[in-house]
Design a protein around this motif. Sequence first.
Motif, PDB file in Angstrom:
ATOM      1  N   HIS A 107      51.615 -45.340  48.700  1.00  0.00           N
ATOM      2  CA  HIS A 107      51.674 -44.756  47.361  1.00  0.00           C
ATOM      3  C   HIS A 107      50.271 -44.342  46.931  1.00  0.00           C
ATOM      4  O   HIS A 107      49.284 -44.965  47.314  1.00  0.00           O
ATOM      5  CB  HIS A 107      52.240 -45.762  46.351  1.00  0.00           C
ATOM      6  CG  HIS A 107      53.651 -46.117  46.600  1.00  0.00           C
ATOM      7  ND1 HIS A 107      54.682 -45.215  46.462  1.00  0.00           N
ATOM      8  CD2 HIS A 107      54.229 -47.280  46.997  1.00  0.00           C
ATOM      9  CE1 HIS A 107      55.822 -45.790  46.744  1.00  0.00           C
ATOM     10  NE2 HIS A 107      55.576 -47.061  47.086  1.00  0.00           N
ATOM     11  N   THR A 108      50.182 -43.313  46.129  1.00  0.00           N
ATOM     12  CA  THR A 108      48.878 -42.851  45.657  1.00  0.00           C
ATOM     13  C   THR A 108      49.023 -42.218  44.283  1.00  0.00           C
ATOM     14  O   THR A 108      50.143 -42.078  43.782  1.00  0.00           O
ATOM     15  CB  THR A 108      48.246 -41.852  46.662  1.00  0.00           C
ATOM     16  OG1 THR A 108      46.860 -41.700  46.360  1.00  0.00           O
ATOM     17  CG2 THR A 108      48.936 -40.501  46.630  1.00  0.00           C
ATOM     18  N   ILE A 109      47.923 -41.866  43.687  1.00  0.00           N
ATOM     19  CA  ILE A 109      47.957 -41.236  42.369  1.00  0.00           C
ATOM     20  C   ILE A 109      47.160 -39.943  42.383  1.00  0.00           C
ATOM     21  O   ILE A 109      46.302 -39.725  43.228  1.00  0.00           O
ATOM     22  CB  ILE A 109      47.398 -42.164  41.259  1.00  0.00           C
ATOM     23  CG1 ILE A 109      45.928 -42.507  41.519  1.00  0.00           C
ATOM     24  CG2 ILE A 109      48.195 -43.424  41.139  1.00  0.00           C
ATOM     25  CD1 ILE A 109      45.054 -41.998  40.426  1.00  0.00           C
ATOM     26  N   PHE A 110      47.467 -39.094  41.417  1.00  0.00           N
ATOM     27  CA  PHE A 110      46.709 -37.880  41.144  1.00  0.00           C
ATOM     28  C   PHE A 110      46.521 -37.823  39.643  1.00  0.00           C
ATOM     29  O   PHE A 110      47.442 -38.120  38.891  1.00  0.00           O
ATOM     30  CB  PHE A 110      47.467 -36.639  41.617  1.00  0.00           C
ATOM     31  CG  PHE A 110      46.838 -35.360  41.133  1.00  0.00           C
ATOM     32  CD1 PHE A 110      45.669 -34.898  41.703  1.00  0.00           C
ATOM     33  CD2 PHE A 110      47.417 -34.647  40.102  1.00  0.00           C
ATOM     34  CE1 PHE A 110      45.078 -33.723  41.242  1.00  0.00           C
ATOM     35  CE2 PHE A 110      46.833 -33.471  39.643  1.00  0.00           C
ATOM     36  CZ  PHE A 110      45.672 -33.009  40.210  1.00  0.00           C
ATOM     37  N   TYR A 111      45.343 -37.475  39.213  1.00  0.00           N
ATOM     38  CA  TYR A 111      45.126 -37.301  37.780  1.00  0.00           C
ATOM     39  C   TYR A 111      44.345 -36.017  37.548  1.00  0.00           C
ATOM     40  O   TYR A 111      43.682 -35.496  38.446  1.00  0.00           O
ATOM     41  CB  TYR A 111      44.375 -38.497  37.171  1.00  0.00           C
ATOM     42  CG  TYR A 111      42.874 -38.351  37.247  1.00  0.00           C
ATOM     43  CD1 TYR A 111      42.175 -37.724  36.218  1.00  0.00           C
ATOM     44  CD2 TYR A 111      42.167 -38.787  38.351  1.00  0.00           C
ATOM     45  CE1 TYR A 111      40.803 -37.551  36.299  1.00  0.00           C
ATOM     46  CE2 TYR A 111      40.802 -38.622  38.430  1.00  0.00           C
ATOM     47  CZ  TYR A 111      40.126 -37.994  37.416  1.00  0.00           C
ATOM     48  OH  TYR A 111      38.778 -37.813  37.493  1.00  0.00           O
ATOM     49  N   PHE A 112      44.453 -35.517  36.356  1.00  0.00           N
ATOM     50  CA  PHE A 112      43.609 -34.421  35.906  1.00  0.00           C
ATOM     51  C   PHE A 112      43.487 -34.536  34.399  1.00  0.00           C
ATOM     52  O   PHE A 112      44.225 -35.261  33.760  1.00  0.00           O
ATOM     53  CB  PHE A 112      44.173 -33.047  36.309  1.00  0.00           C
ATOM     54  CG  PHE A 112      45.475 -32.707  35.649  1.00  0.00           C
ATOM     55  CD1 PHE A 112      45.507 -31.957  34.480  1.00  0.00           C
ATOM     56  CD2 PHE A 112      46.674 -33.143  36.183  1.00  0.00           C
ATOM     57  CE1 PHE A 112      46.708 -31.644  33.861  1.00  0.00           C
ATOM     58  CE2 PHE A 112      47.876 -32.839  35.577  1.00  0.00           C
ATOM     59  CZ  PHE A 112      47.896 -32.084  34.411  1.00  0.00           C
ATOM     60  N   HIS A 113      42.519 -33.823  33.842  1.00  0.00           N
ATOM     61  CA  HIS A 113      42.342 -33.788  32.399  1.00  0.00           C
ATOM     62  C   HIS A 113      43.132 -32.601  31.864  1.00  0.00           C
ATOM     63  O   HIS A 113      43.077 -31.519  32.457  1.00  0.00           O
ATOM     64  CB  HIS A 113      40.866 -33.609  32.042  1.00  0.00           C
ATOM     65  CG  HIS A 113      39.972 -34.632  32.652  1.00  0.00           C
ATOM     66  ND1 HIS A 113      39.228 -34.389  33.790  1.00  0.00           N
ATOM     67  CD2 HIS A 113      39.718 -35.904  32.286  1.00  0.00           C
ATOM     68  CE1 HIS A 113      38.541 -35.469  34.088  1.00  0.00           C
ATOM     69  NE2 HIS A 113      38.818 -36.407  33.198  1.00  0.00           N
TER      70      HIS A 113
END
Length: 150
Positions: A108-114
């Motif tokens: 599992h992993t994550i991605f983020y952005f503003h």
Amino acid sequence: MIGYRAPNALVSGWMIDSLERMGFKYDSSVSVNSIYNKTDSALSTVSSFPYYPAKSELEVGDDRDFIEFPWAYSQHGLKLPASGGPMLRFLGSSFILDGLMQSLKRGHTIFYFHPLDISCAKFPSLGNKRPFYWCIKGRFVEKKNQAHPE
């Protein structure tokens, strides 16, 4: 609020312990990469999948009531973060997708952005000490990252 992400991804083991004492349940500030390490740890046992940090450290530890969600990364010799607006704005969606796919193969992993990264709104001038950093956003990012028919 139960989660935390340190400004500029500057995080340390003692901060994780403090966040846990304050009632936070998770953090997502660890960025395993070859360019910079803004932590007090070598991150030698950390990958891109969630883990329980050891007490007073950021390395992988035993179960506890706090979990770390490190950022996705792409590895082609160097490890480069595949999360965050700067990577989307400057390296593009193909790079991000490659890093996400690699990270998902690890677990599992994550991605983020503003939201500002994809916003067409004018960036507030207050606190804008890095104008070049924020000049690539909104429609420019959208056009740069559109799928190109083959």
